[in-house]
Write a protein that holds these residues in place. Structure first.
Motif, PDB file in Angstrom:
ATOM      1  N   ILE A 188      15.012   5.829 107.008  1.00  0.00           N
ATOM      2  CA  ILE A 188      15.209   4.456 107.457  1.00  0.00           C
ATOM      3  C   ILE A 188      16.501   3.926 106.843  1.00  0.00           C
ATOM      4  O   ILE A 188      16.675   3.963 105.621  1.00  0.00           O
ATOM      5  N   THR A 189      17.416   3.419 107.662  1.00  0.00           N
ATOM      6  CA  THR A 189      18.687   2.952 107.119  1.00  0.00           C
ATOM      7  C   THR A 189      19.369   1.985 108.092  1.00  0.00           C
ATOM      8  O   THR A 189      19.036   1.941 109.273  1.00  0.00           O
ATOM      9  N   HIS A 190      20.316   1.207 107.566  1.00  0.00           N
ATOM     10  CA  HIS A 190      21.188   0.389 108.417  1.00  0.00           C
ATOM     11  C   HIS A 190      22.603   0.948 108.386  1.00  0.00           C
ATOM     12  O   HIS A 190      23.506   0.405 109.015  1.00  0.00           O
ATOM     13  N   ASP A 191      22.792   2.060 107.666  1.00  0.00           N
ATOM     14  CA  ASP A 191      24.110   2.620 107.414  1.00  0.00           C
ATOM     15  C   ASP A 191      24.337   3.845 108.305  1.00  0.00           C
ATOM     16  O   ASP A 191      23.737   4.899 108.093  1.00  0.00           O
ATOM     17  N   LEU A 192      25.210   3.704 109.306  1.00  0.00           N
ATOM     18  CA  LEU A 192      25.465   4.824 110.211  1.00  0.00           C
ATOM     19  C   LEU A 192      26.205   5.969 109.522  1.00  0.00           C
ATOM     20  O   LEU A 192      26.141   7.112 109.965  1.00  0.00           O
ATOM     21  N   GLY A 193      26.900   5.671 108.429  1.00  0.00           N
ATOM     22  CA  GLY A 193      27.519   6.740 107.659  1.00  0.00           C
ATOM     23  C   GLY A 193      26.479   7.670 107.062  1.00  0.00           C
ATOM     24  O   GLY A 193      26.642   8.893 107.047  1.00  0.00           O
ATOM     25  N   VAL A 194      25.378   7.094 106.589  1.00  0.00           N
ATOM     26  CA  VAL A 194      24.265   7.880 106.072  1.00  0.00           C
ATOM     27  C   VAL A 194      23.625   8.694 107.199  1.00  0.00           C
ATOM     28  O   VAL A 194      23.272   9.868 107.022  1.00  0.00           O
ATOM     29  N   VAL A 195      23.500   8.085 108.372  1.00  0.00           N
ATOM     30  CA  VAL A 195      22.918   8.770 109.529  1.00  0.00           C
ATOM     31  C   VAL A 195      23.707  10.037 109.849  1.00  0.00           C
ATOM     32  O   VAL A 195      23.145  11.104 110.090  1.00  0.00           O
ATOM     33  N   ALA A 196      25.031   9.923 109.847  1.00  0.00           N
ATOM     34  CA  ALA A 196      25.888  11.067 110.180  1.00  0.00           C
ATOM     35  C   ALA A 196      25.681  12.227 109.215  1.00  0.00           C
ATOM     36  O   ALA A 196      25.764  13.396 109.603  1.00  0.00           O
ATOM     37  N   LYS A 197      25.395  11.912 107.950  1.00  0.00           N
ATOM     38  CA  LYS A 197      25.218  12.956 106.944  1.00  0.00           C
ATOM     39  C   LYS A 197      23.832  13.595 107.004  1.00  0.00           C
ATOM     40  O   LYS A 197      23.677  14.785 106.753  1.00  0.00           O
ATOM     41  N   MET A 198      22.813  12.785 107.353  1.00  0.00           N
ATOM     42  CA  MET A 198      21.434  13.214 107.134  1.00  0.00           C
ATOM     43  C   MET A 198      20.677  13.677 108.372  1.00  0.00           C
ATOM     44  O   MET A 198      19.824  14.564 108.283  1.00  0.00           O
ATOM     45  N   ALA A 199      20.931  13.074 109.523  1.00  0.00           N
ATOM     46  CA  ALA A 199      19.983  13.162 110.637  1.00  0.00           C
ATOM     47  C   ALA A 199      20.254  14.300 111.606  1.00  0.00           C
ATOM     48  O   ALA A 199      21.392  14.731 111.800  1.00  0.00           O
ATOM     49  N   ASP A 200      19.168  14.746 112.231  1.00  0.00           N
ATOM     50  CA  ASP A 200      19.255  15.616 113.402  1.00  0.00           C
ATOM     51  C   ASP A 200      19.218  14.759 114.668  1.00  0.00           C
ATOM     52  O   ASP A 200      19.970  14.982 115.602  1.00  0.00           O
ATOM     53  N   ARG A 201      18.305  13.776 114.671  1.00  0.00           N
ATOM     54  CA  ARG A 201      18.188  12.841 115.784  1.00  0.00           C
ATOM     55  C   ARG A 201      18.183  11.415 115.243  1.00  0.00           C
ATOM     56  O   ARG A 201      17.877  11.195 114.070  1.00  0.00           O
ATOM     57  N   VAL A 202      18.480  10.459 116.132  1.00  0.00           N
ATOM     58  CA  VAL A 202      18.597   9.054 115.733  1.00  0.00           C
ATOM     59  C   VAL A 202      17.817   8.182 116.711  1.00  0.00           C
ATOM     60  O   VAL A 202      17.865   8.398 117.927  1.00  0.00           O
ATOM     61  N   ALA A 203      17.083   7.204 116.173  1.00  0.00           N
ATOM     62  CA  ALA A 203      16.446   6.170 116.985  1.00  0.00           C
ATOM     63  C   ALA A 203      17.062   4.834 116.583  1.00  0.00           C
ATOM     64  O   ALA A 203      17.026   4.459 115.410  1.00  0.00           O
ATOM     65  N   VAL A 204      17.648   4.125 117.537  1.00  0.00           N
ATOM     66  CA  VAL A 204      18.285   2.839 117.285  1.00  0.00           C
ATOM     67  C   VAL A 204      17.285   1.739 117.633  1.00  0.00           C
ATOM     68  O   VAL A 204      16.799   1.667 118.770  1.00  0.00           O
ATOM     69  N   MET A 205      16.967   0.876 116.645  1.00  0.00           N
ATOM     70  CA  MET A 205      15.985  -0.185 116.843  1.00  0.00           C
ATOM     71  C   MET A 205      16.655  -1.549 116.915  1.00  0.00           C
ATOM     72  O   MET A 205      17.607  -1.827 116.183  1.00  0.00           O
ATOM     73  N   TYR A 206      16.106  -2.388 117.799  1.00  0.00           N
ATOM     74  CA  TYR A 206      16.556  -3.776 117.880  1.00  0.00           C
ATOM     75  C   TYR A 206      15.386  -4.645 118.313  1.00  0.00           C
ATOM     76  O   TYR A 206      14.701  -4.337 119.298  1.00  0.00           O
TER      77      TYR A 206
END
Length: 352
Positions: A212-230
């Motif tokens: 769980i994060t708000h930081d897309l830089g962290v997403v780029a390092k960690m994730a295989d897939r991404v879910a964007v919530m709003y």
């Protein structure tokens, strides 16, 4: 592939004096074995509520599970009692919170806090539990683990305390690890170390992770897939490459455009205008319409359906309708698309 976790049409509300807050509004996602799913969005988008719902940590009342299913390793979790969930929490699903001091008891030595997990979930003898706890402290990169075993949380730095929390979360060898913004309270250098540590540990023990994060830089390092919530909904899901190189939802465009970069010095940072909506009375139509420069008349009248762009890429936006006008995303999106020209695909309606 069989999903380790599958959340289906989950809706959760909270009773407040001002009215019923519709915090989660029909959320669906899945996590496969050994995979890292990042859930990203602004504060208040529903990320943490979604993760706490999986662990059934939402107090009832004020929380209300309105509808939906949470299926974990063949088990339906929402119907389970708190006593039944105690066998799953920590044992099969571990959780790392944002502030390590909310997870650690300041009056108990860290070694004892880790061995308590091993006593409860693994029924280990005292000597075996101590040996395993020291092994875990070494695994998460704490030097002089034998001596550190007998120290209190206040004797550790912030980064080292978070490593202890990770060791506790891993103690029972969980199949799924939920990390709720685990590096937000840390400085950039320590943050990078913790992220690298989690990636290394995942390879060693093959656990699945929800990050769980708000930081897309962290997403780029960690994730295989991404879910964007709003506003309590998932508006776009895809692989990391699809979200970064071929995003289709205006909110995702806004998040990417607002990311600072090395060449941002001296430039005005981009921001998404406005604020998230009041979920006591969610707006009609697309919740992001009031903040979007790409909003059409239908966005204010009718909730958009779900469109499929690829086998792994799904978007909830009227811009993907065949009759929608062509729009030009921000430069940060179009420039990345040019880097992967063959990745662009046409959407197909999958859910009206």
């Amino acid at each position: 592939m069989e999903h380790l976790l599958e959340v289906k049409d989950l809706a959760i509300s909270f009773k407040t004096r001002g009215g019923e807050v519709q915090a989660i509004r029909g959320v669906s996602f899945h996590v496969d074995k050994g995979e890292t799913l990042a859930i990203v969005g602004e504060s208040g988008s529903g990320k943490s509520v979604s993760s706490q719902a999986i662990m059934k940590l939402i107090p009832q009342p004020p929380g209300i599970y309105k509808r939906g299913q949470i299926l974990f390793d063949g088990q339906e979790l929402i119907s389970k009692t708190d006593k039944q969930m105690q066998k799953i929490r920590g044992n099969e699903i571990g959780m790392i919170f944002q502030d390590p001091m909310t997870s650690l008891n300041p009056t108990i030595k860290v070694g004892k806090q880790i061995t308590e997990v091993l006593f409860k979930h693994k029924n280990m003898a005292k000597d075996a539990a101590k040996a395993r706890a020291i092994e875990l402290l070494k695994l998460v990169g704490i030097p002089a683990a034998e001596q550190r075993f007998n120290q209190y949380p206040h004797e550790f730095s912030g980064g080292m305390r978070q490593r202890v929390v990770i060791a506790m979360a891993l103690a029972a060898d969980p199949k799924l690890l939920i990390a709720d913004e685990p590096t937000t309270a840390l400085d950039v250098t320590i943050q990078a170390q913790i992220l690298e540590l989690m990636k290394e540990i995942q390879k060693k023990i093959e656990t699945s992770i929800i990050f769980i994060t708000h930081d897309l830089g962290v997403v780029a390092k960690m994730a295989d897939r991404v879910a964007v919530m709003y506003a309590g909904q998932i508006v776009e899901t895809g692989t990391v490459d699809e979200i970064f190189y071929d995003p289709r939802h205006p909110y995702t465009w806004g998040l990417l455009a607002s990311m600072p970069s090395l060449d941002s010095k001296g430039k005005t940072l981009t921001a998404i205008p406005g604020t998230p909506p009041d979920l006591i009375k969610p707006p009609k139509g697309d919740a992001f319409a009031l903040r979007s420069t790409y909003a059409m008349e239908i966005d204010f009248e009718k909730e958009p359906p779900l469109y499929q762009v690829s086998d792994t890429h799904f978007v909830k936006s009227w811009l993907l309708h065949p009759s929608a006008p062509a729009v030009t995303p921000p430069d940060v999106v179009t420039s990345k698309r040019r880097e992967m020209p063959n990745n662009y695909a046409e959407p197909v309606l999958v859910q009206a």
